[in-house]
Structures are given as structure tokens and as C-alpha cells.
Design a protein around this motif. Structure first.
Motif, PDB file in Angstrom:
ATOM      1  N   VAL A 193      27.895  42.104  38.523  1.00  0.00           N
ATOM      2  CA  VAL A 193      28.412  43.493  39.019  1.00  0.00           C
ATOM      3  C   VAL A 193      29.874  43.778  38.632  1.00  0.00           C
ATOM      4  CG1 VAL A 193      28.548  45.196  41.062  1.00  0.00           C
ATOM      5  CG2 VAL A 193      26.731  43.562  40.941  1.00  0.00           C
ATOM      6  N   LEU A 194      30.817  42.841  38.977  1.00  0.00           N
ATOM      7  CA  LEU A 194      32.075  42.967  38.665  1.00  0.00           C
ATOM      8  C   LEU A 194      32.783  42.274  37.537  1.00  0.00           C
ATOM      9  CD1 LEU A 194      33.435  42.648  42.349  1.00  0.00           C
ATOM     10  CD2 LEU A 194      32.745  44.774  41.291  1.00  0.00           C
ATOM     11  N   ASN A 195      31.827  41.525  36.796  1.00  0.00           N
ATOM     12  CA  ASN A 195      32.374  40.894  35.470  1.00  0.00           C
ATOM     13  C   ASN A 195      33.497  39.807  35.770  1.00  0.00           C
ATOM     14  OD1 ASN A 195      31.991  40.425  32.798  1.00  0.00           O
ATOM     15  ND2 ASN A 195      33.866  41.710  32.301  1.00  0.00           N
ATOM     16  N   LYS A 196      33.120  39.204  36.887  1.00  0.00           N
ATOM     17  CA  LYS A 196      34.029  37.893  37.176  1.00  0.00           C
ATOM     18  C   LYS A 196      33.745  36.611  36.630  1.00  0.00           C
ATOM     19  CE  LYS A 196      36.580  40.708  40.092  1.00  0.00           C
ATOM     20  NZ  LYS A 196      38.090  40.851  39.672  1.00  0.00           N
ATOM     21  N   ASN A 197      34.801  35.935  36.420  1.00  0.00           N
ATOM     22  CA  ASN A 197      34.732  34.789  35.639  1.00  0.00           C
ATOM     23  C   ASN A 197      34.271  33.561  36.641  1.00  0.00           C
ATOM     24  OD1 ASN A 197      34.947  32.125  34.309  1.00  0.00           O
ATOM     25  ND2 ASN A 197      36.878  32.728  33.681  1.00  0.00           N
ATOM     26  N   PRO A 198      33.059  33.073  36.618  1.00  0.00           N
ATOM     27  CA  PRO A 198      32.474  32.240  37.561  1.00  0.00           C
ATOM     28  C   PRO A 198      33.453  30.940  37.709  1.00  0.00           C
ATOM     29  CG  PRO A 198      31.104  31.962  35.581  1.00  0.00           C
ATOM     30  CD  PRO A 198      32.196  33.333  35.268  1.00  0.00           C
ATOM     31  N   GLU A 199      34.225  30.694  36.425  1.00  0.00           N
ATOM     32  CA  GLU A 199      35.163  29.524  36.535  1.00  0.00           C
ATOM     33  C   GLU A 199      36.295  29.699  37.560  1.00  0.00           C
ATOM     34  OE1 GLU A 199      34.689  26.665  35.034  1.00  0.00           O
ATOM     35  OE2 GLU A 199      32.817  27.349  34.127  1.00  0.00           O
ATOM     36  N   THR A 200      36.567  30.860  37.852  1.00  0.00           N
ATOM     37  CA  THR A 200      37.580  31.091  38.673  1.00  0.00           C
ATOM     38  C   THR A 200      37.155  31.985  40.129  1.00  0.00           C
ATOM     39  OG1 THR A 200      38.142  33.356  37.782  1.00  0.00           O
ATOM     40  CG2 THR A 200      39.517  31.158  36.953  1.00  0.00           C
ATOM     41  N   THR A 201      35.666  31.600  40.479  1.00  0.00           N
ATOM     42  CA  THR A 201      35.127  32.302  41.572  1.00  0.00           C
ATOM     43  C   THR A 201      34.824  31.284  42.741  1.00  0.00           C
ATOM     44  OG1 THR A 201      34.222  34.229  40.404  1.00  0.00           O
ATOM     45  CG2 THR A 201      33.161  33.603  42.497  1.00  0.00           C
ATOM     46  N   PHE A 202      35.331  31.628  43.867  1.00  0.00           N
ATOM     47  CA  PHE A 202      35.376  30.474  44.938  1.00  0.00           C
ATOM     48  C   PHE A 202      34.451  31.236  45.940  1.00  0.00           C
ATOM     49  CE2 PHE A 202      38.944  29.459  42.438  1.00  0.00           C
ATOM     50  CZ  PHE A 202      38.884  28.080  42.486  1.00  0.00           C
TER      51      PHE A 202
END
Length: 68
Positions: A32-41
Motif C-alpha cells: 500500500v505504501l511502497n515501503k521497503n521491507p528491509e527497513t520495516t519493523f
């Protein structure tokens, strides 16, 4: 860097269930927000039922009253 805090009562949630919640929340943020899973906590806090109140009483007390 998204940080999501999930609070649940300590009802014996398994590690596999927690993994699924973490993955699901991460997937939504990526999709939905195009966030990077590597920097998602995602952090899951398990709160004792005696420390979680609703409608004027703790969840522990409410469950004792209802047999749940």
C-alpha cells in the motif's frame, strides 16, 4: 523506516501466529505504501490480561466472570 507496534493480551499466541502477523503487516506496508521491507519493523507486545482494562475492569476479571 516504518515502525508498527501491536499490543495483544497474553493469550498463548504461538510464534507461528506472531510470524504471520508480522509478515501480514509488513506486506500491507510494502503493497500500500511502497515501503521497503528491509527497513520495516513490527513489534508485538504481549500484555498481561490483568494489565488490560475495558469497560471499567481488567480483561482477566471480565473473563473470570464470564467463564472465558
Amino acid at each position: 523506516m516504518p515502525y508498527v507496534n501491536v499490543r495483544i493480551t497474553d493469550d498463548g499466541v504461538t510464534d507461528a501466529q506472531k510470524d504471520e502477523v508480522i509478515k501480514g503487516i509488513t506486506d500491507v506496508l510494502v503493497r500500500v505504501l511502497n515501503k521497503n521491507p528491509e527497513t520495516t519493523f513490527v513489534v508485538i507486545d504481549e500484555v498481561p490480561k490483568a494489565n488490560w482494562g475495558h469497560r471499567g475492569t481488567s480483561i482477566a476479571t471480565a473473563r473470570r466472570r464470564t467463564g472465558g
